[in-house]
Design an enzyme around this catalytic site. Structure first.
Site, PDB file in Angstrom:
ATOM      1  N   CYS A  85      -2.556   7.937   3.868  1.00 24.33           N
ATOM      2  CA  CYS A  85      -2.564   6.738   4.533  1.00 24.33           C
ATOM      3  C   CYS A  85      -1.673   6.692   5.765  1.00 24.33           C
ATOM      4  O   CYS A  85      -1.955   6.101   6.878  1.00 24.33           O
ATOM      5  CB  CYS A  85      -2.012   5.930   3.531  1.00 24.33           C
ATOM      6  SG  CYS A  85      -2.214   4.021   3.994  1.00 24.33           S
ATOM      7  N   CYS A  86      -0.464   7.342   5.626  1.00 26.69           N
ATOM      8  CA  CYS A  86       0.370   7.313   6.953  1.00 26.69           C
ATOM      9  C   CYS A  86      -0.353   8.168   8.060  1.00 26.69           C
ATOM     10  O   CYS A  86      -0.179   7.446   9.224  1.00 26.69           O
ATOM     11  CB  CYS A  86       1.567   8.173   6.422  1.00 26.69           C
ATOM     12  SG  CYS A  86       2.919   6.974   5.540  1.00 26.69           S
ATOM     13  N   CYS A 112       5.964  -0.151   6.425  1.00 24.14           N
ATOM     14  CA  CYS A 112       4.791  -0.972   5.774  1.00 24.14           C
ATOM     15  C   CYS A 112       5.159  -1.729   4.455  1.00 24.14           C
ATOM     16  O   CYS A 112       5.873  -0.864   3.559  1.00 24.14           O
ATOM     17  CB  CYS A 112       3.610  -0.191   5.584  1.00 24.14           C
ATOM     18  SG  CYS A 112       2.926   0.556   7.085  1.00 24.14           S
ATOM     19  N   CYS A 121       4.921  -0.161   0.710  1.00 26.80           N
ATOM     20  CA  CYS A 121       5.717   1.215   0.567  1.00 26.80           C
ATOM     21  C   CYS A 121       7.081   0.839   0.918  1.00 26.80           C
ATOM     22  O   CYS A 121       7.961   1.989   1.095  1.00 26.80           O
ATOM     23  CB  CYS A 121       5.200   2.317   1.412  1.00 26.80           C
ATOM     24  SG  CYS A 121       3.444   2.813   1.170  1.00 26.80           S
ATOM     25  N   CYS A 178       7.302   9.165   7.342  1.00 21.07           N
ATOM     26  CA  CYS A 178       6.034   8.955   7.318  1.00 21.07           C
ATOM     27  C   CYS A 178       5.081  10.182   8.173  1.00 21.07           C
ATOM     28  O   CYS A 178       3.807  10.110   7.879  1.00 21.07           O
ATOM     29  CB  CYS A 178       5.681   7.698   8.076  1.00 21.07           C
ATOM     30  SG  CYS A 178       6.304   7.695   9.769  1.00 21.07           S
TER      31      CYS A 178
END
Length: 245
Positions: free
Chosen positions: A132-133, A215, A218, A241
């Protein structure tokens, strides 16, 4: 003190320099600028790279953006708009854009959060945060930095053990670019003094128990005595990240 620049290295064009030249530039500048005021480091960066330089900011605070606005008015400030930021973070970004002499560029991922959910399944951040990062931060930054040969960050040595040896200038071999960390040697007290002196915008979440802000899915509040970054990806063995590795 003689500070190395592109000019005295014989670097004719900053558009596509050879990697060894940039590596030497960063190494020599790191040695010459260690211990220098943040403003001096910032001036070296903008004098050396001109329009091929930008500032990156997570908008946890606007200290580095403000620092460069004083040294190089109109400088580009890159913000990675992941689509998963807290409203308080976007408020800092909007305040910077409205009140500082900088050019804020909000860079978005190739997919919206909804499109990512559709292709990879909902809540990818809870199953594979690295993936996702990469899609929401790492790839957008790589895309944004195509326009630049160097960029500044707000990394500080006192933030976490993984950042304890952060140099004020370094060469990022993966990106082939120079990375400038003008406040690397600052402590939180230094940041607080700068914020107070210049009335710099700061993310309101710090007043609500957050030690480090990313974010919203997280990021959690930190507990007394915890490392400031302990609230990031708390369910995983992950502290970065991927932007700074």
């Amino acid at each position: 003190m003689t500070i190395v620049t592109a000019a005295n290295l014989g670097l004719v064009s900053l558009g596509a320099p050879a990697a060894p030249v940039f590596e030497k530039l960063a190494r020599d500048a790191a040695a010459a600028l260690e211990g220098a005021p943040a403003e001096e480091i910032a001036k070296w960066a903008t004098d050396t790279f001109g329009a091929r330089f930008c500032v990156t900011s997570s908008m946890a605070d606007a200290v580095v953006a403000h620092l460069f606005s004083r040294v190089s008015p109109g400088v580009d400030v890159v913000f990675l708009d992941t689509g998963l930021h807290f409203p308080e973070t976007l408020k800092v970004r909007d305040t910077v854009a409205a009140t500082m002499n900088v050019n804020v560029r909000s860079i978005r991922p190739r997919m919206t959060v909804g499109q990512q959910d559709g292709e990879y399944g909902p809540r990818l951040f809870a199953r594979s945060p690295d993936e996702c990062c990469f899609m929401r931060k790492v790839e957008p930054l790589e895309r944004a930095l195509v326009d630049y040969d160097a960029w500044a960050t707000g990394l500080r040595r006192d933030e976490s053990p993984t950042r304890a040896n952060t140099p004020v200038v370094t060469y990022d071999a993966k990106k082939g670019k120079v990375k400038v960390n003008p406040i690397a040697a600052w402590t939180q007290a230094d940041v607080d003094r700068y914020v107070s002196r210049w009335n710099v915008p700061v993310n309101e979440l710090f007043k609500k128990g957050y030690g480090s802000i990313g974010c919203w899915p997280c990021t959690r509040r930190t507990k007394a005595g915890e490392d400031p970054r302990a609230g990031r990806w708390a369910m995983f063995e992950k502290t970065e990240c991927g932007l700074h590795v």
